[in-house]
Design a protein around this motif. Structure first.
Motif, PDB file in Angstrom:
ATOM      1  N   GLY A  86       0.789  -1.226   0.000  1.00 33.93           N
ATOM      2  CA  GLY A  86       0.000   0.000   0.000  1.00 33.93           C
ATOM      3  C   GLY A  86       0.816   1.268   0.000  1.00 33.93           C
ATOM      4  N   THR A  87       2.134   1.183   0.269  1.00 30.87           N
ATOM      5  CA  THR A  87       2.974   2.378   0.257  1.00 30.87           C
ATOM      6  C   THR A  87       3.211   2.837  -1.177  1.00 30.87           C
ATOM      7  OG1 THR A  87       4.106   1.761   2.301  1.00 30.87           O
ATOM      8  CG2 THR A  87       5.238   3.303   0.865  1.00 30.87           C
ATOM      9  N   VAL A  88       2.971   4.121  -1.425  1.00 29.86           N
ATOM     10  CA  VAL A  88       3.226   4.712  -2.742  1.00 29.86           C
ATOM     11  C   VAL A  88       4.623   5.320  -2.717  1.00 29.86           C
ATOM     12  CG1 VAL A  88       2.478   6.402  -4.445  1.00 29.86           C
ATOM     13  CG2 VAL A  88       0.784   5.186  -3.074  1.00 29.86           C
ATOM     14  N   VAL A  89       5.494   4.879  -3.613  1.00 31.14           N
ATOM     15  CA  VAL A  89       6.896   5.287  -3.607  1.00 31.14           C
ATOM     16  C   VAL A  89       7.188   6.214  -4.786  1.00 31.14           C
ATOM     17  CG1 VAL A  89       9.291   4.511  -3.620  1.00 31.14           C
ATOM     18  CG2 VAL A  89       7.542   3.131  -2.481  1.00 31.14           C
ATOM     19  N   ILE A  90       7.779   7.358  -4.480  1.00 29.25           N
ATOM     20  CA  ILE A  90       8.254   8.305  -5.499  1.00 29.25           C
ATOM     21  C   ILE A  90       9.769   8.363  -5.384  1.00 29.25           C
ATOM     22  CG2 ILE A  90       8.178  10.684  -6.325  1.00 29.25           C
ATOM     23  CD1 ILE A  90       5.462  10.915  -4.853  1.00 29.25           C
ATOM     24  N   ALA A  91      10.467   8.194  -6.494  1.00 27.73           N
ATOM     25  CA  ALA A  91      11.933   8.222  -6.496  1.00 27.73           C
ATOM     26  C   ALA A  91      12.421   9.430  -7.274  1.00 27.73           C
ATOM     27  CB  ALA A  91      12.488   6.940  -7.105  1.00 27.73           C
ATOM     28  N   TYR A 101      13.951   4.184 -16.234  1.00 19.37           N
ATOM     29  CA  TYR A 101      12.612   4.639 -15.841  1.00 19.37           C
ATOM     30  C   TYR A 101      11.601   3.494 -15.934  1.00 19.37           C
ATOM     31  CZ  TYR A 101       8.168   7.157 -16.234  1.00 19.37           C
ATOM     32  OH  TYR A 101       6.872   7.593 -16.064  1.00 19.37           O
ATOM     33  N   ARG A 102      11.643   2.745 -17.023  1.00 16.15           N
ATOM     34  CA  ARG A 102      10.706   1.631 -17.194  1.00 16.15           C
ATOM     35  C   ARG A 102      10.963   0.536 -16.169  1.00 16.15           C
ATOM     36  NH1 ARG A 102      10.822   1.067 -23.827  1.00 16.15           N
ATOM     37  NH2 ARG A 102       9.330   2.715 -24.288  1.00 16.15           N
ATOM     38  N   ASP A 103      12.252   0.249 -15.913  1.00 11.34           N
ATOM     39  CA  ASP A 103      12.579  -0.791 -14.926  1.00 11.34           C
ATOM     40  C   ASP A 103      12.111  -0.400 -13.533  1.00 11.34           C
ATOM     41  OD1 ASP A 103      13.720  -2.361 -16.855  1.00 11.34           O
ATOM     42  OD2 ASP A 103      15.791  -1.792 -16.417  1.00 11.34           O
ATOM     43  N   ILE A 109       7.746   1.330  -8.395  1.00 14.20           N
ATOM     44  CA  ILE A 109       7.803   2.767  -8.144  1.00 14.20           C
ATOM     45  C   ILE A 109       6.633   3.452  -8.843  1.00 14.20           C
ATOM     46  CG2 ILE A 109       9.161   4.864  -8.532  1.00 14.20           C
ATOM     47  CD1 ILE A 109      10.310   3.033  -6.426  1.00 14.20           C
ATOM     48  N   GLN A 110       6.004   4.396  -8.167  1.00 13.02           N
ATOM     49  CA  GLN A 110       4.898   5.124  -8.775  1.00 13.02           C
ATOM     50  C   GLN A 110       5.388   6.174  -9.766  1.00 13.02           C
ATOM     51  OE1 GLN A 110       1.701   4.862  -8.930  1.00 13.02           O
ATOM     52  NE2 GLN A 110       1.467   6.766 -10.090  1.00 13.02           N
ATOM     53  N   ASP A 111       6.476   6.881  -9.422  1.00 14.22           N
ATOM     54  CA  ASP A 111       6.967   7.953 -10.289  1.00 14.22           C
ATOM     55  C   ASP A 111       8.464   8.126 -10.085  1.00 14.22           C
ATOM     56  OD1 ASP A 111       6.935   9.927 -12.147  1.00 14.22           O
ATOM     57  OD2 ASP A 111       5.648  11.309 -11.048  1.00 14.22           O
ATOM     58  N   TYR A 112       9.145   8.596 -11.117  1.00 13.10           N
ATOM     59  CA  TYR A 112      10.585   8.877 -11.053  1.00 13.10           C
ATOM     60  C   TYR A 112      10.793  10.307 -11.525  1.00 13.10           C
ATOM     61  CZ  TYR A 112      15.587   8.707 -12.168  1.00 13.10           C
ATOM     62  OH  TYR A 112      16.936   8.978 -12.246  1.00 13.10           O
ATOM     63  N   LEU A 113      11.372  11.146 -10.654  1.00 15.93           N
ATOM     64  CA  LEU A 113      11.585  12.558 -10.943  1.00 15.93           C
ATOM     65  C   LEU A 113      13.070  12.798 -11.198  1.00 15.93           C
ATOM     66  CD1 LEU A 113       9.355  14.120  -8.124  1.00 15.93           C
ATOM     67  CD2 LEU A 113       8.677  13.358 -10.408  1.00 15.93           C
ATOM     68  N   LEU A 114      13.358  13.551 -12.243  1.00 11.16           N
ATOM     69  CA  LEU A 114      14.739  13.842 -12.626  1.00 11.16           C
ATOM     70  C   LEU A 114      15.220  15.112 -11.930  1.00 11.16           C
ATOM     71  CD1 LEU A 114      17.007  12.789 -14.492  1.00 11.16           C
ATOM     72  CD2 LEU A 114      16.141  14.371 -16.247  1.00 11.16           C
ATOM     73  N   LYS A 115      16.350  15.022 -11.280  1.00 12.85           N
ATOM     74  CA  LYS A 115      16.942  16.180 -10.604  1.00 12.85           C
ATOM     75  C   LYS A 115      17.704  17.039 -11.618  1.00 12.85           C
ATOM     76  CE  LYS A 115      18.626  15.530  -6.451  1.00 12.85           C
ATOM     77  NZ  LYS A 115      19.442  14.989  -5.333  1.00 12.85           N
TER      78      LYS A 115
END
Length: 423
Positions: A86-91, A101-103, A109-115
């Motif tokens: 149930g934990t939603v993970v954002i990386a 990103y696809r992996d 992972i719910q979402d991947y944000l680029l720094k």
């Protein structure tokens, strides 16, 4: 993710583990805007998150910074071992790579944000995560609709069973507007993901290696989405790596897909079907795909007999693929005479459309859209769904004896109509 619950009633709304001061300050501002305590924003990154969550309850929403991770996928898998369902993970990270990103999405992972991150970007990600937590679960949205499971089996290699399964999955999801799952059980050489221009991910391999981890949450994170209505589970396992399974993982996957989707299409190679006959025990429809050759006629007879013995209650729809009227070892009449049964649906051979579909990374049915050839997939979809809906009605209604007529008879009538349209 998928670790056992530790203290569900004490879960925090939000935790963050970041690598640098700038990101920490930005995350604290975003958390405050969401009404969450900023004390839950910590330095330390992904490794610190794994250590911390191994001894404490997971939050509802988790933000992890992967900037200092040397092996992101393995580190995310380690996080999955300690993160509760149930934990939603954002990386967040610094690597701009589509494959990564696809992996990561395939890993849960719910979402991947680029720094470098922006405040609006983080706010949007957190808002979306909160909306996911508030939304009804995927399986709950279809409780009022009956589920139907069907298998697609090729009588021989190369007859195009995978082409039929991907095309039918696309047609049912798009034209019939049903949430559809496609399960490709050719673990080493499956073409489901390749046909739809997708990365297969590790979901199917993980399921085979760890059948005990298969549950509704596993399905949500392992399925690769081809469209809003179509999801895929497949693999491209190394060819030197044998599949060590007794078939229980495949059967568990079918059970979980039954709970999460309205339609499940299982592409089953012959070498998987014969040792694991229980894989088709719950299938209402079996699509047997053949070409019109002497060898295929022999194997069609054998498989029809096998289905009659092992799944006598299933409806077997015979599909002749790559059909050519002027060239071939056998004519349609000769083929039907030899197997003592009529072909239900004919898919004409069109090498130009097949090549176009491959170049576009689309299913054959989607490439046919707007052409005369698309009628075949409309007809086949109707045969499958009419039979599925009739099966559901019969299951819901009280038994009426033999006066209502057999479902096989109804399907036979539909097959006759399809054959007229295909000629």
């Amino acid at each position: 993710m998928n670790a056992p619950f530790k203290a569900a009633g004490l879960r925090d709304p939000f935790n963050a583990f970041v690598c640098d001061d700038d990101t920490l300050e930005l995350i604290r501002v975003a958390a405050a805007d969401m009404g969450w305590p900023i004390e839950k924003c910590n330095k330390g990154g992904l490794r610190n998150a794994v250590q911390s969550l191994s001894v404490s309850a997971s939050p509802n929403i988790l933000f992890v910074d992967m900037s200092e991770s040397g092996d992101p996928i393995n580190d995310i898998n380690a996080l999955a071992e300690v993160c509760e369902p149930g934990t939603v993970v954002i990386a967040a990270g610094q690597v701009n790579d589509v494959r990564l990103y696809r992996d990561l999405l395939s890993s849960g992972i719910q979402d991947y944000l680029l720094k470098p991150l922006s405040l609006d970007q983080v706010r949007d990600a957190l808002t979306n995560a909160q909306a996911i937590l508030s939304a009804p679960k995927h399986a709950d949205m279809h409780d009022d609709k009956p589920h139907h499971m069907m298998a697609v089996v090729g009588v021989r290699g190369g007859v195009g069973a995978s082409m039929v399964s991907t095309s039918l999955a696309w047609a049912i999801s798009e034209q019939a507007d049903r949430q559809t799952a496609l399960l490709d059980l050719d673990v080493h050489f499956g073409t489901g993901a390749l046909t739809l221009d997708l990365e297969p991910g590790r979901g199917l391999i993980d399921a085979i290696d760890n059948p005990s981890r298969i549950d509704g949450l596993f399905i949500e994170r392992a399925m690769v989405r081809a469209s809003d209505k179509l999801s895929l589970l497949s693999a491209e396992a190394p060819i030197h790596q044998p599949v060590m399974t007794d078939g229980s993982a495949f059967y568990q996957l079918e059970e979980e897909l039954r709970n999460a989707f309205e339609m499940t299409i299982v592409d089953i190679p012959r070498q998987v079907l014969i040792p694991f006959p229980h894989l088709v025990s719950e299938c209402g429809t079996i699509l047997l795909v053949t070409d019109v050759t002497l060898a295929s006629a022999r194997d069609t007879i054998r498989l029809l007999s096998w289905f009659k013995q092992n799944v006598p209650g299933a409806r077997v729809v015979l599909v002749a693929n790559k059909f050519q009227t002027t060239i071939g070892e056998l004519s349609r009449k000769e083929f039907e005479s030899s197997i003592e049964r009529a072909i239900d649906v004919v898919v004409p051979f069109d090498p130009k459309l097949v090549a176009q579909a491959a170049k576009l990374g689309k299913s054959y049915a989607e490439a046919c859209k707007g052409t005369k050839a698309s009628q075949v997939w409309t007809n086949l979809t109707r045969v499958v769904l009419d039979g599925a809906d009739a099966e559901a009605e019969e299951a819901a209604a009280p038994a009426k004896g033999k006066s209502g007529g057999s479902l096989l008879g109804k399907l036979g009538g539909l097959g006759t109509l399809v054959k007229k349209g295909a000629k």
